[in-house]
Design an enzyme around this catalytic site. Structure first.
Site, short mmCIF file in Angstrom:
data_model
loop_
_atom_site.label_atom_id
_atom_site.label_comp_id
_atom_site.label_asym_id
_atom_site.label_seq_id
_atom_site.Cartn_x
_atom_site.Cartn_y
_atom_site.Cartn_z
N GLY A 13 0.74 -1.35 0.03
CA GLY A 13 0.05 -0.08 -0.04
C GLY A 13 0.73 1.38 -0.10
O GLY A 13 0.07 2.30 0.24
N SER A 19 1.66 7.98 2.00
CA SER A 19 0.86 6.93 2.25
C SER A 19 1.06 6.48 3.73
O SER A 19 2.41 6.74 4.15
CB SER A 19 1.19 5.89 1.43
OG SER A 19 1.14 5.99 0.03
N ASP A 65 -0.76 -6.17 -7.53
CA ASP A 65 -2.31 -5.95 -7.75
C ASP A 65 -3.03 -6.54 -6.72
O ASP A 65 -3.12 -7.92 -7.35
CB ASP A 65 -2.63 -5.62 -9.37
CG ASP A 65 -4.20 -5.28 -9.35
OD1 ASP A 65 -4.79 -5.44 -8.59
OD2 ASP A 65 -4.28 -4.83 -10.38
N TYR A 158 -18.23 9.27 1.73
CA TYR A 158 -17.52 8.14 2.00
C TYR A 158 -18.14 6.98 1.58
O TYR A 158 -17.52 5.94 0.99
CB TYR A 158 -17.22 7.75 3.73
CG TYR A 158 -15.81 7.06 3.91
CD1 TYR A 158 -14.77 7.38 3.82
CD2 TYR A 158 -16.19 5.92 4.53
CE1 TYR A 158 -13.63 6.66 3.76
CE2 TYR A 158 -14.81 5.23 4.87
CZ TYR A 158 -13.82 5.65 4.47
OH TYR A 158 -12.67 4.58 4.73
N LYS A 165 -15.25 -0.92 4.42
CA LYS A 165 -14.54 -0.98 5.82
C LYS A 165 -15.24 -1.81 6.68
O LYS A 165 -14.61 -2.33 7.69
CB LYS A 165 -14.00 0.54 6.39
CG LYS A 165 -13.21 1.35 5.47
CD LYS A 165 -12.02 0.50 5.30
CE LYS A 165 -11.18 1.73 4.85
NZ LYS A 165 -9.62 1.00 4.37
N ILE A 194 -6.62 11.97 7.47
CA ILE A 194 -5.22 12.30 7.33
C ILE A 194 -5.06 12.46 5.85
O ILE A 194 -5.59 11.85 4.82
CB ILE A 194 -4.07 11.46 7.51
CG1 ILE A 194 -4.20 11.09 9.02
CG2 ILE A 194 -2.65 11.97 7.11
CD1 ILE A 194 -3.26 10.01 9.62
N THR A 196 -3.83 12.14 2.35
CA THR A 196 -3.21 11.14 1.62
C THR A 196 -4.04 11.21 -0.01
O THR A 196 -4.89 12.02 -0.08
CB THR A 196 -3.24 9.78 1.91
OG1 THR A 196 -4.61 9.45 1.99
CG2 THR A 196 -2.68 9.91 3.58
N LEU A 197 -3.44 10.61 -0.85
CA LEU A 197 -3.95 10.39 -2.20
C LEU A 197 -5.34 9.90 -2.06
O LEU A 197 -6.13 10.44 -2.76
CB LEU A 197 -2.72 9.54 -2.96
CG LEU A 197 -3.11 9.67 -4.55
CD1 LEU A 197 -2.93 10.94 -5.07
CD2 LEU A 197 -2.18 8.57 -5.14
P1 NAD Z 1 -2.63 5.82 -0.37
O1 NAD Z 1 -3.49 6.25 -1.48
O2 NAD Z 1 -1.33 6.38 -0.11
O3 NAD Z 1 -2.90 4.48 -0.28
C1 NAD Z 1 -3.77 3.67 -0.48
C2 NAD Z 1 -2.90 2.41 -1.66
O4 NAD Z 1 -4.09 1.41 -1.97
C3 NAD Z 1 -2.08 2.96 -2.56
O5 NAD Z 1 -0.84 2.73 -2.31
C4 NAD Z 1 -2.74 2.28 -3.67
O6 NAD Z 1 -1.35 2.02 -4.78
C5 NAD Z 1 -3.23 1.06 -3.01
N1 NAD Z 1 -4.17 0.28 -4.04
C6 NAD Z 1 -5.20 0.66 -4.53
N2 NAD Z 1 -5.87 -0.34 -5.37
C7 NAD Z 1 -4.85 -1.45 -5.31
C8 NAD Z 1 -4.76 -2.69 -6.01
N3 NAD Z 1 -5.75 -3.03 -6.94
N4 NAD Z 1 -3.73 -3.26 -5.75
C9 NAD Z 1 -2.72 -2.99 -4.63
N5 NAD Z 1 -2.52 -1.66 -4.23
C10 NAD Z 1 -3.92 -0.86 -4.54
O7 NAD Z 1 -3.70 6.45 0.82
P2 NAD Z 1 -3.60 6.15 2.45
O8 NAD Z 1 -4.74 7.15 3.24
O9 NAD Z 1 -2.56 6.00 3.05
O10 NAD Z 1 -4.67 4.67 2.67
C11 NAD Z 1 -3.98 3.55 3.17
C12 NAD Z 1 -5.17 2.93 4.11
O11 NAD Z 1 -5.42 3.67 5.02
C13 NAD Z 1 -6.52 2.75 3.12
O12 NAD Z 1 -7.17 1.38 3.57
C14 NAD Z 1 -7.18 3.69 3.75
O13 NAD Z 1 -8.66 3.53 3.71
C15 NAD Z 1 -6.94 3.70 5.17
N6 NAD Z 1 -7.11 4.77 5.90
C16 NAD Z 1 -6.84 6.24 5.44
C17 NAD Z 1 -7.17 7.26 6.03
C18 NAD Z 1 -6.91 8.62 5.71
O14 NAD Z 1 -7.64 9.70 6.30
N7 NAD Z 1 -6.00 8.71 5.06
C19 NAD Z 1 -8.16 7.24 7.35
C20 NAD Z 1 -8.30 5.90 7.73
C21 NAD Z 1 -8.01 4.83 6.96
#
Ligand code: NAD
Length: 258
Positions: A13, A19, A65, A158, A165, A194, A196-197
């Site tokens: 991820g 990230s 993937d 969301y 989730k 937070i 992020t992308l």
């Molecule tokens: P991020 O965009 O950096 O990370 C999401 C990742 O998912 C990316 O690296 C992307 O390449 C990967 N991804 C998507 N489709 C994919 C696939 N088919 N195969 C492999 N990888 C795949 O954003 P993030 O915020 O760091 O998200 C990471 C986790 O944290 C996620 O589960 C997100 O829901 C969770 N999260 C984020 C937040 C927030 O506010 N940022 C809050 C709570 C939970």
């Protein structure tokens, strides 16, 4: 400070320096863990390789993937070939289409629903199944995923991610039950918002951030390092008695009524 020298983990991820998976990678590297970083597609490879090169110990880099059973298998086969078993796995992966995050939830298409649930929830099961035999070689292990309070409560836009989730958190509990007898623990960190992308893809995300800042007991939002340190606790020996748990790191927002 804990010492995780001699341990090996897979982190799925990382796409860029924001990230949450990258923050966790840095936190685990800082205490001596050796890592494998996977990236979703070639588009992210250069970025992830650059980041990986800044770690104390050079990580293995593997494409994965998570919608492909073959790529999940190959990821674990590479780890088996190159490393002596596996101590921990971090799943930090989620996806929902732009339409699913911007149109009313009622309009979510079957295709978007299935894609989101596949990438964001089923993938934890697929990865855990492939990783568990490698953890058996080490006498056990720890699996961690990232979730959000949108699983329990409604947040604007969301949408299908909230459903994904909720499924992911159920996957955590069922996996914890299946894998406990093999000394493999499965937990989630539920992080506050937070930037992020992925977060940037949620229309109105800044409003959610402001709401947390104004309403959380700590009076602020949290950062990626705070998520990563909690993840490190759950992944490491301090969390050895914890499994099937969703630990919330959100400045206390989830505990408030008004
Ligand atoms: P991020 O965009 O950096 O990370 C999401 C990742 O998912 C990316 O690296 C992307 O390449 C990967 N991804 C998507 N489709 C994919 C696939 N088919 N195969 C492999 N990888 C795949 O954003 P993030 O915020 O760091 O998200 C990471 C986790 O944290 C996620 O589960 C997100 O829901 C969770 N999260 C984020 C937040 C927030 O506010 N940022 C809050 C709570 C939970």
């Amino acid at each position: 400070m804990i010492d995780l020298s001699g341990t090996h983990g897979v982190i799925v991820g990382v796409s860029n320096k924001r990230s949450l998976a990258w923050a966790i990678a840095q936190a685990m590297d800082a205490v001596g863990a050796q890592l494998t970083l996977s990236y979703a597609t070639e588009r992210f490879e250069g970025n992830v390789r650059k980041l990986g090169a800044t770690l104390c110990q050079p990580p293995l880099m593997v494409p994965c993937d998570v919608t492909s059973d073959a790529q999940v298998r190959d990821l674990c086969a590479t780890v088996e070939r190159e490393r002596d078993g596996l101590d921990f796995l971090v799943h930090a992966v989620a996806f929902a289409s732009r339409a699913a995050l911007s149109e009313p939830f009622l309009e979510t298409s079957r295709e978007d629903f299935l894609q989101s649930l596949d990438i964001s929830a089923y993938s934890l099961l697929a990865l855990a199944r492939a990783a568990a035999p490698l953890m058996d070689q080490r006498g056990g292990g720890s699996i961690l995923t990232l979730t959000y309070l949108g699983s329990q409560r409604v947040f604007p836009n969301y949408n299908v991610m909230g459903v994904a989730k909720a499924a992911l958190e159920a996957v955590v509990r069922y996996l914890a039950s299946d894998l406990g007898s093999r000394n493999i623990r499965v937990n989630a960190v539920s992080a506050g918002p937070i930037k992020t992308l992925s977060a940037a893809g949620i229309p109105g995300f800044s409003q959610i951030l402001h709401h947390y800042r104004d309403r959380s007991p700590l009076g602020r939002t949290i950062d990626a390092a705070e998520v990563a340190e909690t993840a490190r606790f759950l992944l490491g020996p301090g969390g050895r008695g914890v499994t099937g748990e969703v630990l919330v790191v959100d400045g206390g927002f989830h505990s408030t009524g008004m």
